[in-house]
Design an enzyme around this catalytic site. Sequence first.
Site, short mmCIF file in Angstrom:
data_model
loop_
_atom_site.label_atom_id
_atom_site.label_comp_id
_atom_site.label_asym_id
_atom_site.label_seq_id
_atom_site.Cartn_x
_atom_site.Cartn_y
_atom_site.Cartn_z
N CYS A 50 48.40 12.96 103.37
CA CYS A 50 48.74 11.78 102.57
C CYS A 50 49.28 12.17 101.19
O CYS A 50 48.99 13.26 100.68
CB CYS A 50 47.52 10.90 102.35
SG CYS A 50 46.88 10.13 103.83
N GLU A 86 48.37 11.14 98.29
CA GLU A 86 47.31 11.37 97.29
C GLU A 86 46.82 12.81 97.36
O GLU A 86 46.54 13.45 96.35
CB GLU A 86 46.12 10.43 97.55
CG GLU A 86 46.43 8.95 97.40
CD GLU A 86 46.98 8.33 98.68
OE1 GLU A 86 47.65 9.03 99.47
OE2 GLU A 86 46.73 7.13 98.88
N CYS A 117 43.42 5.86 101.70
CA CYS A 117 42.59 5.98 102.91
C CYS A 117 41.26 6.66 102.56
O CYS A 117 41.10 7.24 101.47
CB CYS A 117 43.33 6.75 103.99
SG CYS A 117 43.36 8.53 103.74
N CYS A 143 41.36 10.43 101.57
CA CYS A 143 41.88 10.66 100.21
C CYS A 143 40.86 10.26 99.16
O CYS A 143 40.74 10.92 98.12
CB CYS A 143 43.19 9.90 100.01
SG CYS A 143 44.52 10.64 100.97
N1 THU Z 1 49.38 7.49 103.91
C1 THU Z 1 49.32 8.00 102.64
O1 THU Z 1 50.15 8.82 102.24
N2 THU Z 1 48.30 7.59 101.85
C2 THU Z 1 47.31 6.71 102.23
O2 THU Z 1 46.35 6.51 101.50
C3 THU Z 1 47.44 6.01 103.49
C4 THU Z 1 48.43 6.55 104.44
C5 THU Z 1 50.47 7.94 104.79
C6 THU Z 1 50.00 8.81 105.92
C7 THU Z 1 51.09 8.58 106.95
O3 THU Z 1 52.14 9.48 106.69
C8 THU Z 1 51.58 7.17 106.66
O4 THU Z 1 51.10 6.84 105.38
C9 THU Z 1 51.10 6.15 107.66
O5 THU Z 1 49.74 6.19 107.80
#
Ligand code: THU
Length: 139
Positions: free
Chosen positions: A54, A56, A87, A90
């Site tokens: 992610c 973060e 999420c 993170c």
């Molecule tokens: N994702 C993030 O980068 N941060 C989050 O807190 C939630 C999800 C990304 C992971 C994945 O590449 C996409 O969003 C869909 O889940």
Amino acid sequence: MKPPEELLSAAILAREKAYAPYSGFKVGAALRGSVAKIFSGCNVENASYGLTICAERTTVCNAVAAGIRTFTQMVIVADSETPCPPCGACRQVLFEFAPNLELWVANLSGETKFYRLCDLLPEAFGPAFIQIPKASELF
Ligand code: THU
């Protein structure tokens, strides 16, 4: 409470670098480190979906790899209908370095929402619980 402008624009820029060919959901994040430098990151997906990182977490890793482990503010940007909070994984990684983190989430329409990490991850497990054994106790 509005997000710090510098962090917001850094997160928007970082989002443009996202590698998200599988979900199409690009996310950018930025934090201000203790020495007033801004670090940013984006999500990096993988064909083995579970290995996706992610935005973060890439941001935290960028700061730590530059020697910065202290930060208090983060902005996260995604093109979601309503600003989306980080999420669970993170939240845990953020807690390691910034238990009192103030965080803003934003979407591309300019809507923002403010959170404190302690409210997103109450009763968190963290470094304080771990007593590192002395070498003499290991064997
Ligand atoms: N994702 C993030 O980068 N941060 C989050 O807190 C939630 C999800 C990304 C992971 C994945 O590449 C996409 O969003 C869909 O889940």
